[in-house]
Design an enzyme around this catalytic site. Structure first.
Site, mmCIF file in Angstrom:
data_model
loop_
_atom_site.group_PDB
_atom_site.id
_atom_site.type_symbol
_atom_site.label_atom_id
_atom_site.label_comp_id
_atom_site.label_asym_id
_atom_site.label_seq_id
_atom_site.Cartn_x
_atom_site.Cartn_y
_atom_site.Cartn_z
ATOM 1 N N ALA A 66 0.872 -1.177 0.000
ATOM 2 C CA ALA A 66 0.000 0.000 0.000
ATOM 3 C C ALA A 66 0.907 1.224 0.000
ATOM 4 C CB ALA A 66 -0.869 -0.017 1.245
ATOM 5 N N GLY A 111 0.709 -4.983 0.772
ATOM 6 C CA GLY A 111 -0.453 -5.005 -0.121
ATOM 7 C C GLY A 111 -0.145 -5.531 -1.513
ATOM 8 N N GLU A 114 -0.172 -9.252 -1.026
ATOM 9 C CA GLU A 114 -1.587 -9.594 -0.844
ATOM 10 C C GLU A 114 -2.332 -9.580 -2.176
ATOM 11 O OE1 GLU A 114 -1.719 -6.475 2.185
ATOM 12 O OE2 GLU A 114 -2.766 -7.888 3.485
ATOM 13 N N GLU A 134 4.607 -5.381 7.111
ATOM 14 C CA GLU A 134 3.784 -4.417 7.864
ATOM 15 C C GLU A 134 4.240 -4.267 9.304
ATOM 16 O OE1 GLU A 134 2.565 -6.657 5.786
ATOM 17 O OE2 GLU A 134 0.921 -5.828 4.605
HETATM 18 N N1 CAA Z 1 4.641 3.250 -0.440
HETATM 19 C C1 CAA Z 1 5.069 4.429 -0.931
HETATM 20 N N2 CAA Z 1 6.263 4.615 -1.517
HETATM 21 C C2 CAA Z 1 7.078 3.530 -1.597
HETATM 22 C C3 CAA Z 1 6.704 2.269 -1.104
HETATM 23 C C4 CAA Z 1 5.416 2.156 -0.506
HETATM 24 N N3 CAA Z 1 4.942 0.977 -0.043
HETATM 25 N N4 CAA Z 1 7.730 1.413 -1.311
HETATM 26 C C5 CAA Z 1 8.705 2.120 -1.925
HETATM 27 N N5 CAA Z 1 8.311 3.385 -2.097
HETATM 28 C C6 CAA Z 1 9.067 4.472 -2.730
HETATM 29 C C7 CAA Z 1 10.201 4.940 -1.840
HETATM 30 O O1 CAA Z 1 9.735 5.823 -0.849
HETATM 31 C C8 CAA Z 1 11.118 5.590 -2.840
HETATM 32 O O2 CAA Z 1 10.585 6.848 -3.162
HETATM 33 P P1 CAA Z 1 11.595 8.122 -3.368
HETATM 34 O O3 CAA Z 1 12.444 7.722 -4.548
HETATM 35 O O4 CAA Z 1 10.650 9.243 -3.662
HETATM 36 O O5 CAA Z 1 12.373 8.229 -2.110
HETATM 37 C C9 CAA Z 1 10.957 4.707 -4.081
HETATM 38 O O6 CAA Z 1 9.714 3.988 -3.895
HETATM 39 C C10 CAA Z 1 12.065 3.666 -4.218
HETATM 40 O O7 CAA Z 1 12.139 2.950 -3.014
HETATM 41 P P2 CAA Z 1 13.492 2.803 -2.157
HETATM 42 O O8 CAA Z 1 14.402 3.938 -2.414
HETATM 43 O O9 CAA Z 1 13.108 2.516 -0.738
HETATM 44 O O10 CAA Z 1 14.096 1.503 -2.856
HETATM 45 P P3 CAA Z 1 15.075 0.433 -2.211
HETATM 46 O O11 CAA Z 1 15.520 -0.420 -3.353
HETATM 47 O O12 CAA Z 1 16.104 1.064 -1.369
HETATM 48 O O13 CAA Z 1 14.137 -0.455 -1.226
HETATM 49 C C11 CAA Z 1 12.156 -1.658 -0.607
HETATM 50 C C12 CAA Z 1 13.096 -1.216 -1.747
HETATM 51 C C13 CAA Z 1 12.876 -2.639 0.315
HETATM 52 C C14 CAA Z 1 10.970 -2.369 -1.251
HETATM 53 C C15 CAA Z 1 11.696 -0.417 0.199
HETATM 54 O O14 CAA Z 1 11.212 0.546 -0.722
HETATM 55 C C16 CAA Z 1 10.587 -0.706 1.176
HETATM 56 O O15 CAA Z 1 10.835 -1.242 2.230
HETATM 57 N N6 CAA Z 1 9.324 -0.299 0.844
HETATM 58 C C17 CAA Z 1 8.217 -0.412 1.719
HETATM 59 C C18 CAA Z 1 7.674 -1.823 1.753
HETATM 60 C C19 CAA Z 1 6.539 -1.945 2.740
HETATM 61 O O16 CAA Z 1 6.686 -1.666 3.922
HETATM 62 N N7 CAA Z 1 5.356 -2.374 2.258
HETATM 63 C C20 CAA Z 1 4.183 -2.518 3.068
HETATM 64 C C21 CAA Z 1 3.340 -1.288 2.973
HETATM 65 S S1 CAA Z 1 2.013 -1.267 4.158
HETATM 66 C C22 CAA Z 1 0.839 -2.261 3.477
HETATM 67 O O17 CAA Z 1 0.958 -2.732 2.377
HETATM 68 C C23 CAA Z 1 -0.367 -2.483 4.332
HETATM 69 C C24 CAA Z 1 -1.377 -3.394 3.774
HETATM 70 O O18 CAA Z 1 -1.361 -4.565 3.995
HETATM 71 C C25 CAA Z 1 -2.485 -2.866 2.987
#
Ligand code: CAA
Length: 256
Positions: A66, A111, A114, A134
């Site tokens: 998400a 998400g 999922e 999460e």
């Molecule tokens: N939401 C919004 N933006 C996101 C994102 C997310 N879930 N995942 C990545 N991005 C964005 C980053 O903020 C970054 O944006 P900027 O370039 O503007 O800074 C861009 O995508 C590239 O990401 P990274 O620089 O972080 O890339 P990386 O290669 O260093 O890391 C990653 C990759 C490990 C996937 C890392 O991006 C990460 O941990 N992302 C979040 C994953 C996460 O926590 N997902 C769960 C979300 S909550 C959810 O989904 C709840 C539910 O069940 C409904």
């Protein structure tokens, strides 16, 4: 502005691409609304479409979850509404009578994992990474992950992944039963198109019934199977399939 989901047709196969590569295809409200339009409101013309492939744009992600940037302002009521909508959309995908194949390249997290789990078939390139991180954000999964993950890989492994937030690679995901096929990097679409093409040659009537049967596995599935097996004998597709077998020719199914 570019569409958040690109839609492309290849004969009887529809290809949907989540198109936010700079945000690793994070599922924001626009993406969710577009999925809602296609799978809940059924507003996309799917005439003659026999299989759908869902993928992410770019090389890095199917979907990294998400969109976290939408979270800071939410109240608990808004959080619940977000989750409710996600459930409705993902349930509609799971129940969709046209099979949806997730082709995962790169990250399928939160998400995004999922979403792949709501699809009927999951395939991945060997660079794929799956997880429910999460817990690292201080939240539980909101789009069905705590339940579907248990169904696919069992309580023990699901509990481990959900409590640690660890990611697993494509080969481990296949070994655990989360996905059903792995392709070398760059060859995921080839595999997905092959699987989709094979399903597209079957009776769409039976494909839809098969999906509803498998989905009913823990809810009177045997009873439903008896009903649908019987109903097959009223269809033109069964007559065609049996006649094709007996006459040693290829069946042409019409979905009737
Ligand atoms: N939401 C919004 N933006 C996101 C994102 C997310 N879930 N995942 C990545 N991005 C964005 C980053 O903020 C970054 O944006 P900027 O370039 O503007 O800074 C861009 O995508 C590239 O990401 P990274 O620089 O972080 O890339 P990386 O290669 O260093 O890391 C990653 C990759 C490990 C996937 C890392 O991006 C990460 O941990 N992302 C979040 C994953 C996460 O926590 N997902 C769960 C979300 S909550 C959810 O989904 C709840 C539910 O069940 C409904």
């Amino acid at each position: 502005m570019a569409s958040v989901i690109l839609i492309e047709r290849q004969e009887r196969i529809l290809i949907l691409t989540i198109n936010r590569p700079k945000a690793l295809n994070a599922i924001n409200s626009e993406v969710m609304n577009e999925l809602n339009r296609i799978f809940v409101d059924k507003k996309e013309d799917l005439t003659n479409i026999r299989a759908i492939i869902l993928k992410g744009a770019g090389e890095k992600a199917f979907a990294a979850g998400a969109d976290i940037t939408e979270f800071p302002s939410y109240s608990s009521k808004e959080g619940q509404a977000l989750s409710q909508k996600g459930h409705a959309v993902y349930d509609a995908i799971e129940q969709f009578s046209i099979p949806v194949i997730a082709m995962v390249k790169g990250y399928a997290l939160g998400g995004g994992c999922e979403l792949a789990m709501a699809c009927h078939i999951r395939l991945a390139e060997d660079c794929a990474r799956f997880g429910q991180p999460e817990i690292n954000l201080g939240v539980v999964p909101g789009y069905g992950g705590s339940q579907r993950l248990v169904r696919y890989i069992g309580k023990s492994k699901a509990m481990h992944l959900l409590l640690t937030g660890d990611m697993i690679d494509a080969n481990t995901a296949e070994m655990m039963g989360l996905i059903s096929g792995v392709a070398p990097s760059g060859q995921g679409m080839e595999l997905a198109l092959k699987v989709a093409g094979k399903i597209a040659s079957k009776s769409p009537l039976v494909v839809g019934r098969m999906i509803s049967l498998v989905n009913a596995y823990d809810n009177n599935g045997f009873k439903k199977e008896i009903e649908l097996f019987g109903a097959s004998f009223d269809s033109e597709d069964l007559k065609e399939g049996v006649d094709a077998f007996l006459n040693k020719r290829k069946a042409e199914f019409k979905g009737k």
